[in-house]
Design an enzyme around this catalytic site. Sequence first.
Site, PDB file in Angstrom:
ATOM      1  N   GLU A 227      18.196   7.164  20.829  1.00  0.00           N
ATOM      2  CA  GLU A 227      16.975   7.036  19.820  1.00  0.00           C
ATOM      3  C   GLU A 227      16.572   8.473  19.232  1.00  0.00           C
ATOM      4  OE1 GLU A 227      14.401   4.668  23.039  1.00  0.00           O
ATOM      5  OE2 GLU A 227      13.805   6.732  22.587  1.00  0.00           O
ATOM      6  N   HIS A 265       7.942   5.628  23.445  1.00  0.00           N
ATOM      7  CA  HIS A 265       8.626   6.636  24.328  1.00  0.00           C
ATOM      8  C   HIS A 265       8.033   7.751  24.065  1.00  0.00           C
ATOM      9  CE1 HIS A 265      12.630   3.994  25.546  1.00  0.00           C
ATOM     10  NE2 HIS A 265      11.422   3.421  25.980  1.00  0.00           N
TER      11      HIS A 265
END
Lengths: 312, 408
Positions: A227, A265
């Site tokens: 990510e 996140h």
Amino acid sequence: MSILVDRDTRLLVQGLGGAGKFHVDRSIAYGTQVVAATHPTRAGEVELFEGDVDTSGVPGRSGRYRAEVPIFPTVRAAVAETGANASVVFVPPPFAADAIMEAAEAGVALIVVITEGIPIQDMVRVKRYLEGRPSRLVGPNCPGVITPHQCRIGIMPGYIHQAGRIGVVSRSGTLTYEAVKQLTDAGLGQTTAVGIGGDPVNGTSFVDALAMFEADPDTEGVIMIGEIGGAAEEEAAAWIAESMTKPVAAFIAGTTAPPGKRMGHAGAIISGGMGTAAEKIAALRAAGAVVALTPSDMGDAVVEAMRAAGRL
Amino acid sequence: MKIHEYQAKDLLRARGISVPVGRVATDPDEAVRAVRPLIEASGNPVVVVKAQIHAGGRGKGRFSEHPDLGGVTVVLDGIEGGVEATEAAVRALAERMLGSTLVTVQTGPEGKQVNRIYVEQGISIVQELYLSVVLDRSLGRNVMMASTEGGTEIEEVAEHTPEKIFRAVIDPAVGMLPFQAHALAWQLGLRGEAAKSARRFLAAIADAAVALDTDMLEINPLVVTEDGGVMALDAKVSFDKNALFRQQALAPLRDLSEEDPAEVEAATYDLSFIKLDGTIGCLVNGAGLAMATMDTIKEEGGEPANFLDVGGGATTENVTAAFKIIMKDRSVRGIFVNIFGGIMRCDTIANGVVQAVKDVGLEVPLVVRLEGTNVELGRSIIEGSGVAGLQSALSMRDGARKIVELAA
């Protein structure tokens, strides 16, 4: 072979709340050996799990399962009594760091932390505490670790997995499932799938997982799912270029994420030109990885990487 | 969680960290009342008026209503005109700033309305430095960063003159050590009284970052004053959301007017939502998959209108809430639901989606892509729902393509 967990893994459960109980039940149904639990007030009791066997799990099992899991006051007592060598932590965020350190102090070899929302400074302390100790931490805020048909630790759906040739390592839960499903559909299967979690401070890194897959004779290729944010993917790219002999495919989520915004996140924040998807993709490509541009292409990227390496 | 500069300075002051004296005001009268006590306390006829918004770049920012006016203004009128002249100037500034829109590099072109201003004592500055405590994710430790280039964005310093940034890695077992504070002060070129004052300041800042669970603690500029002390001329602090449960004192500092109302509402349903500029609404489970869904939409030529993660245990209630939040956005011309049903079965999710759509009413095309447990059952529920404008997709790419076409 596999990494981290296999049919001999003896699992301890820390945190028998609603979610913990549900997922431990799924793990036992899958065939995982759950040998003990700890609970601050229920020590001496036994937690009963029973139901229909998950036939996608450990082969040769059918019908019903019934497991009586003894509850201990401390991890030390549980390990001494049962020989538990792995722990799964479902303890709520305010107490999770303490639970991890207790497991490490008791010498538990593998500590898998599912808990989401642990304060960053707590994880900074945990990481310091683990220095010099033999325990390996996976997570927090991760789906767990699974070696198909042998051992399931965490919250992933077992049935999408198929024993096979590819190692999976990922910062994201549902994207791991996407990759696993595509590998199963492609007939490649998985040796082990490891969720390392989306938090900024975690235990096992991409590099750690890649090194374990490199050393595992049954793993023929790896897919890593990253990510935006941080530099873990760039560090992985450097390690791949330096030390990895097996083919690697990759996907990086967050190409279109606007800078400075936090995408769920805690790890996925980009600021000041550090840790953008473009930088990570470029680093991985330069290291020889095949990078999927969309999550739908993750399986194809693995196939391409395996073909290029002459392993398919 | 972000807070205002004046709140950050109050927190630092309470920890014995040197900051200028100041008062916050929400109307011109209040601002004027702040002036006299400030000047009497500091002995300095100069005051500074600073717009309070949750965004940086205020000094260089300009008000859209007053293009000549910046977000930070030094009032010098008192040097010759006395307190009355300062009061008149502060009133004029307060009247122009309050209720007006400040546009900075960090607010975006729409800017942010200024509801509070901070009236602060003027400081005679000898030198401007930079200081911050941030997490080094690779090390898993806090790092104190200091630089001689105060007043400049640290990203710029890192790019052009990285040798001017000094670092100290803080071991959580022992905290910032005196030798580290000494080394940083020395590297910053501080000597004598200023070095002594800086050593205390740096150690206190390192402790504050841990004690307050900050995500980021930035003092830019940290100034050396004429009397040889150091002081936080500005303070930018944000907090680790996961630690707020043990930072009860911070809860009242939250300013909801600074946050996007849709994001605030989403949080009450445990939804992670971020408003974006496109036209395709997204509803996804998992942060990574949600980002990847946005990427796929873009790849197919569309623009996502939001990031929305319903979390692992999507329920009918939070899916319904998610739909309502997405539909409130008038720029949304189509919605893409992308769910990997793992533990949560696809038929449960499909029923939730259909129920939510019936409750909320569907005004734009909706494409649902389900994968995972009981996927066939889930798809047949979507296809048999009888809801006009609702379609099922076989893959993430197929779904993204469909919704981009339908919303065009």
